[in-house]
Design an enzyme around this catalytic site. Structure first.
Site, PDB file in Angstrom:
ATOM      1  N   HIS A  37       0.843  -1.207   0.000  1.00  7.84           N
ATOM      2  CA  HIS A  37       0.000   0.000   0.000  1.00  7.84           C
ATOM      3  C   HIS A  37       0.878   1.257   0.000  1.00  7.84           C
ATOM      4  O   HIS A  37       0.571   2.241  -0.667  1.00  7.84           O
ATOM      5  CB  HIS A  37      -0.889   0.029   1.248  1.00  7.84           C
ATOM      6  CG  HIS A  37      -1.863  -1.108   1.351  1.00  7.84           C
ATOM      7  ND1 HIS A  37      -1.741  -2.110   2.288  1.00  7.84           N
ATOM      8  CD2 HIS A  37      -2.977  -1.399   0.640  1.00  7.84           C
ATOM      9  CE1 HIS A  37      -2.739  -2.958   2.157  1.00  7.84           C
ATOM     10  NE2 HIS A  37      -3.507  -2.571   1.166  1.00  7.84           N
ATOM     11  N   LYS A 149      -0.951  -6.199  -8.180  1.00  9.80           N
ATOM     12  CA  LYS A 149      -1.293  -7.429  -7.448  1.00  9.80           C
ATOM     13  C   LYS A 149      -2.728  -7.837  -7.819  1.00  9.80           C
ATOM     14  O   LYS A 149      -3.037  -9.010  -7.972  1.00  9.80           O
ATOM     15  CB  LYS A 149      -1.164  -7.150  -5.951  1.00  9.80           C
ATOM     16  CG  LYS A 149      -1.912  -8.090  -5.069  1.00  9.80           C
ATOM     17  CD  LYS A 149      -0.964  -8.914  -4.288  1.00  9.80           C
ATOM     18  CE  LYS A 149      -1.612 -10.016  -3.526  1.00  9.80           C
ATOM     19  NZ  LYS A 149      -2.911  -9.692  -2.977  1.00  9.80           N
ATOM     20  N   MET A 184       3.072  -9.194  -1.074  1.00  6.03           N
ATOM     21  CA  MET A 184       2.521  -8.678   0.190  1.00  6.03           C
ATOM     22  C   MET A 184       1.005  -8.574   0.080  1.00  6.03           C
ATOM     23  O   MET A 184       0.468  -8.206  -0.968  1.00  6.03           O
ATOM     24  CB  MET A 184       3.105  -7.310   0.502  1.00  6.03           C
ATOM     25  CG  MET A 184       4.540  -7.401   0.917  1.00  6.03           C
ATOM     26  SD  MET A 184       5.080  -5.814   1.568  1.00  6.03           S
ATOM     27  CE  MET A 184       6.796  -6.194   1.848  1.00  6.03           C
ATOM     28  N   ARG A 187      -3.951 -10.276   3.786  1.00  7.49           N
ATOM     29  CA  ARG A 187      -4.380 -11.640   4.130  1.00  7.49           C
ATOM     30  C   ARG A 187      -3.221 -12.521   4.617  1.00  7.49           C
ATOM     31  O   ARG A 187      -3.459 -13.533   5.269  1.00  7.49           O
ATOM     32  CB  ARG A 187      -5.019 -12.329   2.927  1.00  7.49           C
ATOM     33  CG  ARG A 187      -6.361 -11.726   2.535  1.00  7.49           C
ATOM     34  CD  ARG A 187      -6.829 -12.321   1.224  1.00  7.49           C
ATOM     35  NE  ARG A 187      -7.942 -11.566   0.663  1.00  7.49           N
ATOM     36  CZ  ARG A 187      -9.220 -11.773   0.935  1.00  7.49           C
ATOM     37  NH1 ARG A 187      -9.556 -12.748   1.733  1.00  7.49           N
ATOM     38  NH2 ARG A 187     -10.158 -11.034   0.402  1.00  7.49           N
TER      39      ARG A 187
END
Ligand code: AMP
Length: 259
Positions: A37, A149, A184, A187
Site C-alpha cells: 500500500h 497485485k 505482500m 491476508r
C-alpha cells in the site's frame, strides 16, 4: 495527516486544494496496511500535489460473509504507517456515509466478469465498481493508484471510469513482495510462519519457465497449495500468468509478466 470521517469534512478539505489548482492523488484501500500500500502512497506523492488514502472494508465485494468478518483490521497502526509516509488525508467513512453516495449505471465488463476473479468470486467486481465509483465521486481525484497485485481489478476500474465518463486517471503500480517472493497482502497475516514459507512457492512456481501450466498446477498441489486457477492471458500489449491459491483457509492471488 488529517483523519476525515464524513463527506462534509472531506469535501471542505478537497475544495481548498482544488481552488488552489492542486492535483489530488487517491489510494483506496481496505486497511491493514503494508509496504505494498505504501508504494502506492509513494507513487501518489511523486506524481500529485495532495495524497488522500481511504480505508473502507467494503462488504459488497466479499462473496463470503465469513471472509468479510475475518478480514484483518487495525486502524491505529494504519494511521501510524500513513502518517510516516506523509499521506496528507486519510478518509475513513462509515457505511452510512458510503451508502449516501450514488451508484454507477451497469458497466459492461466485456467478459472480464467471466474469467479468474470474476468467475470465481461472483458479484466481486460489481462490489469493486460500486465502491470505487462512490469513492471517486466523494474524493474527485485527478489520479488514482492501484496495485498490479490485483491486475484484473485495474482493468475493471478502467472500464468503469470509461463507461461513467469520470476524469480520474488510473495508474497501475508494480507488485511489492517479501524477500521470499511472496506478494505482500493483508491476508498474509492470517498465515502461520510455515504457511508464509509455503506461500512463497507460488511466485517460484509461476516463475519456473521450464514447466507447462498444467505441471505448475500439479507442482503447487503437491506442495499442499490448492490451486483455484492458474491461467495465462494475452493482454493488449503483454501476456501475464495469473494464479489464485488456497492455503490454511486463506485465498492468495499473484501474477507475473511472461514473454
Ligand atoms: P486492498 O487493501 O487489498 O484492497 O488493496 C488496496 C490497494 O493496494 C489495491 O490497489 C491493491 O492492488 C494494492 N496492493 C495490495 N497489495 C499490494 C502489493 N503487494 N503490491 C502493490 N500493491 C498492492
Amino acid at each position: 495527516m488529517k483523519v476525515v470521517r464524513t463527506l462534509k469534512e472531506l469535501q471542505a478539505e478537497t475544495e481548498v486544494y482544488k481552488k488552489k489548482g492542486k492535483t489530488i492523488g487517491f489510494v483506496p484501500t481496505m486497511g491493514f496496511l503494508h509496504q505494498g500500500h505504501m508504494s502506492l502512497i509513494a507513487a501518489s506523492k511523486d506524481q500529485t500535489d495532495v495524497t488522500i488514502a481511504s480505508i473502507y472494508v467494503n462488504p459488497s465485494q466479499f462473496n463470503d460473509a465469513s471472509d468479510f468478518e475475518s478480514y484483518p483490521r487495525d486502524e491505529k497502526a494504519d494511521f501510524e504507517l500513513l502518517k510516516n509516509h506523509n499521506c496528507d488525508i486519510v478518509f475513513v467513512p462509515s457505511s452510512s456515509e458510503i451508502e449516501s453516495l450514488p451508484l454507477p449505471e451497469k458497466v459492461d465488463l466485456a467478459g472480464l466478469e467471466n474469467v479468474m476473479e470474476g468467475k470465481e468470486r461472483p458479484g466481486h467486481f460489481e462490489g469493486v465498481i460500486e465502491i470505487v465509483y462512490r469513492l471517486f465521486i466523494a474524493v474527485n481525484p485527478d489520479f488514482s493508484f492501484f496495485g498490479e497485485k490485483d491486475f484484473q481489478q485495474i482493468m475493471v476500474v478502467q472500464k468503469m471510469v470509461e463507461a461513467t465518463k469520470l476524469t480520474t486517471q488510473i495508474v497501475g503500480c508494480p507488485i511489492i513482495r517479501e524477500e521470499s517472493g511472496l506478494a505482500m497482502s493483508s491476508r498474509n497475516s492470517r498465515l502461520s510462519e510455515t504457511g508464509k514459507e509455503k506461500a512463497s512457492l507460488i511466485y517460484e512456481v509461476l516463475n519456473n519457465k521450464g514447466i507447462a501450466i498444467e505441471d505448475k498446477r500439479s507442482e503447487l498441489e503437491q506442495l499442499g497449495l490448492k490451486t483455484e486457477y492458474i491461467e495465462q492471458h494475452n493482454l493488449s500489449n503483454s501476456s501475464r500468468l495469473f494464479a489464485a491459491v488456497w492455503l490454511e483457509g486463506v485465498r492468495l492471488i499473484d501474477n507475473i509478466p511472461v514473454d
